[in-house]
Design an enzyme around this catalytic site. Structure first.
Site, PDB file in Angstrom:
ATOM      1  N   GLU A 136       0.872  -1.182   0.000  1.00 55.79           N
ATOM      2  CA  GLU A 136       0.000   0.000   0.000  1.00 55.79           C
ATOM      3  C   GLU A 136       0.908   1.230   0.000  1.00 55.79           C
ATOM      4  OE1 GLU A 136      -3.014   0.174   3.099  1.00 55.79           O
ATOM      5  OE2 GLU A 136      -2.701   2.340   3.313  1.00 55.79           O
ATOM      6  N   GLU A 168      -1.695  11.262   4.341  1.00 57.49           N
ATOM      7  CA  GLU A 168      -2.742  11.037   5.331  1.00 57.49           C
ATOM      8  C   GLU A 168      -2.639  12.140   6.379  1.00 57.49           C
ATOM      9  OE1 GLU A 168      -4.035   6.663   6.326  1.00 57.49           O
ATOM     10  OE2 GLU A 168      -1.843   6.726   6.225  1.00 57.49           O
TER      11      GLU A 168
END
Length: 486
Positions: A299, A304
């Site tokens: 991933e 974020e």
């Protein structure tokens, strides 16, 4: 010897002539008139005949007066009427400096060796600049320059195009225990307004939470997942149960059907949300999961963040982080080895638009904000990821830990096509929001975490000043230099 003879024997500047007795050896007593200033000043008050040193030197009682012998004859007063000669005040007379008496060191001949004191440092500076220039040139020359082919550029001037973007519609929390239900394109949570894409979090209808209510996305044929837990959920508060439907609505969209790249560049220009427990993300997942379920196939988190303010101990909307997730199983996710945060300078990422980027090849992967020079995460694929992870041979259940990338490249699992995801999550029980931090109203391990969160909405909902991620432009390029494994 009279006073005239005494003076002439001293010479013009008071220095005795050769063959003449000195002033010190000639005891001359000059009578003083009664009431004269010299009558008492400088004399020994004890009458023992011993004069003070200053009186002997100057001839009067003024210790600051110059000696009489140093004055020229013209400076003395003379009057036959007054009888004996008296010594008046002396004035300073300068003396001309004769030629050649002043030193001029700058005219002296310089030692030939002294020039090297200047030459050597200059040579050192020139050599240092030369070496630095060579190192910069060599570094630039050694960087592999890739050609990129445009895969996708969307500025949303044509609205939210369904041929580019797909919505992931689910209620199961995506494996993180998130509290939102994601909805369709061009709805109240995912839409284009004023030329920009907005992914906005809103509250669920209270009526669906207060009474027993069921959401069945399989029946509606809108669920994008296949498992029941991701598509069906119900409120059940009878007999002490505390299960409720997701208390928040939001959005999650992807380019899985339109743009997948293996090595290339991605840039998303966006402004992040502001509000407690909002969780915006710009990230990538593998198209085929060739090496197995998460995190075996990897991933890539380009960005974020959290909607909380700067007081949140893990960082709020003043912090953006990038990470790679990789490992043989969820318990051994080695993301902590490839996880970096960058703080906004005197601002927040929710105050203005910023460009969140990724550059990725077989040799390296790095993320950046606004400029490729302002890197956040940098990973050099110079050794196998399995070796880098230093994973245990057995896990907590005493099961053998298998290498899912055995025989792969150094950058495996990041050697397969990935697609882009944009979303705004809310809450969650995976640890992204730390327990007991900033008044967090739920515990990650609690079976009623969603209900506890919803019951404290009077605390967190007023902080949702900007509960959406706003996106100006998305650009994706594929490495197309004829050999993607360079």
């Amino acid at each position: 010897m009279d006073n005239e003879q005494s003076y002439s024997s001293q010479g013009y500047y008071g220095r005795p002539h050769a063959g003449m007795p000195s002033a010190a050896s000639t005891a001359v007593h000059t009578p003083q008139r009664p009431g004269s200033p010299n009558d008492s000043i400088g004399r020994n008050p004890f009458g023992d005949g011993v004069e003070s040193q200053a009186s002997q030197r100057t001839g009067n009682g003024n210790p600051f007066q110059s000696p009489a012998g140093s004055r020229p004859p013209s400076s003395f007063e003379s009057s036959s009427a007054m009888g004996p000669r008296y010594e008046p005040q002396r004035y300073f007379h300068s003396r001309r400096v004769r030629k050649g008496e002043v030193e001029k060191p700058w005219l002296d001949k310089v030692d030939p060796k002294e020039k090297w004191v200047t030459i050597l440092p200059i040579i050192g500076i020139i050599v240092g600049l030369g070496i630095s220039g060579f190192l910069v040139w060599d570094g630039i020359r050694s960087v592999v320059k890739h050609n990129y082919c445009e895969v996708l550029v969307d500025d949303f001037s044509q609205g939210l195009r369904s041929d580019i973007w797909s919505a992931e519609i689910q209620v199961g929390g995506f494996g993180n225990g998130e509290f939102q239900r994601t909805t369709e394109l061009n709805g109240p949570n995912v839409f284009v307004e004023n030329g920009n894409l907005k992914i906005k979090a809103t509250l669920e209808d209270d009526a669906r939470i207060l009474k027993n209510y069921k959401i069945d996305l399989l029946k509606d044929k809108t669920c994008t997942a296949t498992d029941q837990a991701s598509c069906i959920v119900a409120t059940n508060t009878t007999a002490g149960n505390s299960t409720i439907v997701p208390p928040v609505l939001s959005g999650r969209i992807t380019t899985k059907k339109s743009a997948n790249i293996k090595y290339g560049r991605v840039e998303v220009r966006a402004k992040l949300p502001e509000g407690d427990w909002l969780w915006p993300a710009i990230w990538m997942m593998p198209r085929d999961s060739k090496y197995g379920p998460w995190p075996q196939s990897g991933e890539i988190d380009i960005m974020e963040s959290r909607g909380n303010n700067y007081t949140h101990p893990q960082g709020g909307n003043n912090i953006a982080s990038s990470a790679l997730h990789w490992g043989p199983n969820p318990a051994n996710d080695a993301f902590w080895r490839t996880n970096v945060k960058r703080q906004a300078l005197h601002t927040t990422y929710s105050s203005d638009f910023h460009t969140y980027g990724l550059e990725w090849s077989q040799k390296y992967l790095f993320t950046y904000i606004d400029s490729r020079l302002l890197q956040v995460l940098y990973v050099n694929f110079d050794s196998p990821m399995w070796d880098r992870g230093n994973f245990p041979q057995v896990d907590a259940n005493n099961s053998f830990v298998r290498n899912p990338w055995d025989g792969g490249k150094f950058n495996t699992p990041f050697d397969q096509p990935f697609y882009l995801i944009l979303n705004v999550a809310v809450g969650g029980t995976n640890g992204w929001f730390e327990d007991h931090a900033n008044g967090k109203p739920w515990l990650n391990g609690s079976p009623k975490a969603k209900k506890d969160f919803w019951e404290k909405r009077d605390q967190w909902f007023p902080t949702w000043k900007q509960p959406q991620m706003e996106v100006e432009k998305v650009s994706i390029w594929q490495q197309c230099d004829g050999d993607e494994d360079l």
